[in-house]
Design an enzyme around this catalytic site. Structure first.
Site, PDB file in Angstrom:
ATOM      1  N   THR A   1      40.474  27.424  30.510  1.00 22.46           N
ATOM      2  CA  THR A   1      39.331  27.110  31.383  1.00 22.46           C
ATOM      3  C   THR A   1      38.988  28.384  32.169  1.00 22.46           C
ATOM      4  OG1 THR A   1      40.583  26.391  33.347  1.00 22.46           O
ATOM      5  CG2 THR A   1      40.215  24.738  31.621  1.00 22.46           C
ATOM      6  N   GLY A   2      37.694  28.582  32.409  1.00 23.10           N
ATOM      7  CA  GLY A   2      37.297  29.843  33.040  1.00 23.10           C
ATOM      8  C   GLY A   2      37.616  31.008  32.122  1.00 23.10           C
ATOM      9  N   GLY A   3      37.354  30.801  30.835  1.00 22.29           N
ATOM     10  CA  GLY A   3      37.677  31.846  29.841  1.00 22.29           C
ATOM     11  C   GLY A   3      36.527  32.794  29.572  1.00 22.29           C
TER      12      GLY A   3
ATOM     13  N   GLY B   1      36.961  37.687  33.602  1.00 20.21           N
ATOM     14  CA  GLY B   1      38.177  38.121  34.269  1.00 20.21           C
ATOM     15  C   GLY B   1      39.479  37.841  33.529  1.00 20.21           C
ATOM     16  N   ILE B   2      40.421  37.230  34.240  1.00 26.74           N
ATOM     17  CA  ILE B   2      41.765  36.976  33.700  1.00 26.74           C
ATOM     18  C   ILE B   2      41.696  36.050  32.491  1.00 26.74           C
ATOM     19  CG2 ILE B   2      43.985  35.859  34.227  1.00 26.74           C
ATOM     20  CD1 ILE B   2      43.500  36.775  37.208  1.00 26.74           C
ATOM     21  N   GLY B   3      40.868  35.004  32.590  1.00 22.01           N
ATOM     22  CA  GLY B   3      40.750  34.048  31.479  1.00 22.01           C
ATOM     23  C   GLY B   3      40.220  34.695  30.222  1.00 22.01           C
TER      24      GLY B   3
ATOM     25  N   SER C   1      48.037  31.620  42.634  1.00 19.24           N
ATOM     26  CA  SER C   1      47.745  32.870  43.342  1.00 19.24           C
ATOM     27  C   SER C   1      48.924  33.223  44.227  1.00 19.24           C
ATOM     28  CB  SER C   1      46.508  32.714  44.217  1.00 19.24           C
ATOM     29  OG  SER C   1      46.364  33.833  45.063  1.00 19.24           O
TER      30      SER C   1
ATOM     31  N   TYR D   1      42.107  28.255  50.458  1.00 19.19           N
ATOM     32  CA  TYR D   1      42.416  28.707  49.089  1.00 19.19           C
ATOM     33  C   TYR D   1      43.920  28.586  48.818  1.00 19.19           C
ATOM     34  CZ  TYR D   1      42.731  32.011  45.136  1.00 19.19           C
ATOM     35  OH  TYR D   1      42.976  32.606  43.921  1.00 19.19           O
TER      36      TYR D   1
HETATM   37  P1  NAP Z   1      36.526  35.363  37.723  1.00 14.29           P
HETATM   38  O1  NAP Z   1      36.330  36.563  36.877  1.00 14.29           O
HETATM   39  O2  NAP Z   1      35.531  35.059  38.774  1.00 14.29           O
HETATM   40  O3  NAP Z   1      36.743  34.092  36.775  1.00 14.29           O
HETATM   41  C1  NAP Z   1      36.706  32.792  37.286  1.00 14.29           C
HETATM   42  C2  NAP Z   1      36.450  31.872  36.112  1.00 14.29           C
HETATM   43  O4  NAP Z   1      36.444  30.517  36.557  1.00 14.29           O
HETATM   44  C3  NAP Z   1      35.101  32.145  35.478  1.00 14.29           C
HETATM   45  O5  NAP Z   1      35.237  32.061  34.096  1.00 14.29           O
HETATM   46  C4  NAP Z   1      34.232  30.998  35.991  1.00 14.29           C
HETATM   47  O6  NAP Z   1      33.199  30.695  35.073  1.00 14.29           O
HETATM   48  C5  NAP Z   1      35.270  29.882  36.073  1.00 14.29           C
HETATM   49  N1  NAP Z   1      34.890  28.827  36.980  1.00 14.29           N
HETATM   50  C6  NAP Z   1      34.728  28.893  38.325  1.00 14.29           C
HETATM   51  N2  NAP Z   1      34.364  27.714  38.814  1.00 14.29           N
HETATM   52  C7  NAP Z   1      34.288  26.858  37.752  1.00 14.29           C
HETATM   53  C8  NAP Z   1      33.972  25.500  37.611  1.00 14.29           C
HETATM   54  N3  NAP Z   1      33.634  24.731  38.668  1.00 14.29           N
HETATM   55  N4  NAP Z   1      34.011  24.951  36.382  1.00 14.29           N
HETATM   56  C9  NAP Z   1      34.344  25.695  35.307  1.00 14.29           C
HETATM   57  N5  NAP Z   1      34.658  27.002  35.380  1.00 14.29           N
HETATM   58  C10 NAP Z   1      34.631  27.570  36.591  1.00 14.29           C
HETATM   59  O7  NAP Z   1      37.922  35.458  38.493  1.00 14.29           O
HETATM   60  P2  NAP Z   1      39.430  35.710  37.984  1.00 14.29           P
HETATM   61  O8  NAP Z   1      39.981  36.698  38.925  1.00 14.29           O
HETATM   62  O9  NAP Z   1      39.498  35.960  36.543  1.00 14.29           O
HETATM   63  O10 NAP Z   1      40.059  34.295  38.357  1.00 14.29           O
HETATM   64  C11 NAP Z   1      40.807  33.523  37.422  1.00 14.29           C
HETATM   65  C12 NAP Z   1      41.857  32.726  38.187  1.00 14.29           C
HETATM   66  O11 NAP Z   1      42.776  33.639  38.783  1.00 14.29           O
HETATM   67  C13 NAP Z   1      41.307  31.861  39.317  1.00 14.29           C
HETATM   68  O12 NAP Z   1      41.966  30.621  39.327  1.00 14.29           O
HETATM   69  C14 NAP Z   1      41.676  32.647  40.564  1.00 14.29           C
HETATM   70  O13 NAP Z   1      41.815  31.821  41.705  1.00 14.29           O
HETATM   71  C15 NAP Z   1      42.985  33.276  40.129  1.00 14.29           C
HETATM   72  N6  NAP Z   1      43.376  34.459  40.901  1.00 14.29           N
HETATM   73  C16 NAP Z   1      42.622  35.594  40.857  1.00 14.29           C
HETATM   74  C17 NAP Z   1      43.021  36.681  41.599  1.00 14.29           C
HETATM   75  C18 NAP Z   1      42.214  37.975  41.622  1.00 14.29           C
HETATM   76  O14 NAP Z   1      42.454  38.803  42.513  1.00 14.29           O
HETATM   77  N7  NAP Z   1      41.317  38.211  40.668  1.00 14.29           N
HETATM   78  C19 NAP Z   1      44.188  36.636  42.392  1.00 14.29           C
HETATM   79  C20 NAP Z   1      44.929  35.456  42.397  1.00 14.29           C
HETATM   80  C21 NAP Z   1      44.526  34.374  41.652  1.00 14.29           C
HETATM   81  P3  NAP Z   1      31.723  30.291  35.560  1.00 14.29           P
HETATM   82  O15 NAP Z   1      31.371  31.170  36.706  1.00 14.29           O
HETATM   83  O16 NAP Z   1      30.858  30.479  34.350  1.00 14.29           O
HETATM   84  O17 NAP Z   1      31.847  28.864  35.936  1.00 14.29           O
END
Ligand code: NAP
Length: 249
Positions: A12-14, A17-19, A137, A150
């Protein structure tokens, strides 16, 4: 030997970023990929980047019907699922005193409710012996300014993971948590921090990390691959911190 050869994985969220990094790595390691996200254009572009006949399903993880649709699509297209990475997430940084009920719900609905009902819907179509990975996180463990809501959303899913690891023991489905520190993805532009203050915020974060820098999405993807693959068959119910050592500071 490819580490996910013959496996079916859903992230999910693929589409970002990380996904997206994990989806690309899992596909390169032989898995068939399904990714989800809300933005159709980003899904289309991600599917193109992942290749290997990946498919994208548009939808909101806060919507319970979306998960039912995803589970049915997995069953119809692939029969069953081996790896589920509940990774979609959002963050808004704010002092608790100013948080409205809508802002609170917006984070809990995606980060917590979305994970709970995603796993509830998908486990019936998972193969026994599969792997579930929840992206939490570092903020769930380490107190960071403005992260109270958060942190709560993410601490809850760590608790879910421990319960699920036991609830799913008969089916040998492992449930682990991947806990990133700050990683250079587009989420960093959605924190609610004014543009002008963002460089200073990111520098403060980097200074707290013994590695001296933010993480890269691929560094998280490689940790996710470990949890997804047979490299971690005796790893269950853990929280894997991938944070450059930030938890120590
Ligand atoms: P990102 O690039 O913003 O990716 C977030 C992903 O989640 C996107 O694919 C987005 O797709 C999806 N998303 C958000 N809301 C959604 C919803 N309501 N329904 C379906 N998809 C949804 O950020 P990321 O850093 O890769 O984050 C991935 C995970 O890592 C998150 O859970 C985040 O909390 C966690 N995390 C990140 C960090 C960091 O510093 N980057 C640190 C700790 C934890 P759409 O926008 O198309 O919906």
């Amino acid at each position: 030997m490819k580490r996910l050869r013959g496996k079916v994985a859903l992230i999910t969220g693929g589409n970002s970023g990380i996904g997206l990094a994990a989806a690309q790595l899992f596909a390169a390691e032989g898995a068939k990929l399904i990714i989800t996200g809300r933005r159709q254009d980003a899904l289309d572009e991600a599917v193109r980047q992942i290749g290997h006949d990946a498919i994208g399903i548009q939808g909101d993880v806060a919507d319970i019907e979306h998960h039912a649709h995803v589970a049915k699509t997995v069953q119809d297209r692939f029969g069953a699922l081996d790896v589920y990475m509940a990774n979609a997430g959002v963050i808004t940084i704010a002092h608790s005193a100013g948080v409205t009920a809508d802002e609170y719900d917006a984070q809990f609905n995606v980060n917590t409710r979305g994970v709970f009902f995603g796993v509830q819907s998908i486990t019936p179509v998972m193969r026994d012996g599969g792997s579930i990975i929840l992206t939490s996180s570092l903020a769930a463990t380490k107190v960071l300014q403005g992260h109270a809501v958060y942190a709560g959303t993410k601490a809850a899913i760590t608790a879910f993971a421990r319960s699920w690891a036991l609830e799913l023991r008969e089916r040998r489905i492992r449930v682990n948590v991947l806990s990133p520190g700050p990683v250079d993805t587009s989420i960093l532009s959605k924190l609610g921090i004014p543009e002008a203050e963002r460089p200073a915020f990111l520098q403060t974060m980097a200074d707290l990390i013994p590695a001296g820098r933010l993480g890269e999405p691929d560094e998280l993807a490689r940790a996710a691959l470990f949890l997804a693959s047979a490299d971690s068959t005796f790893v269950n119910g853990i929280e894997l911190n991938v944070d450059g050592g930030m938890l120590l500071t």
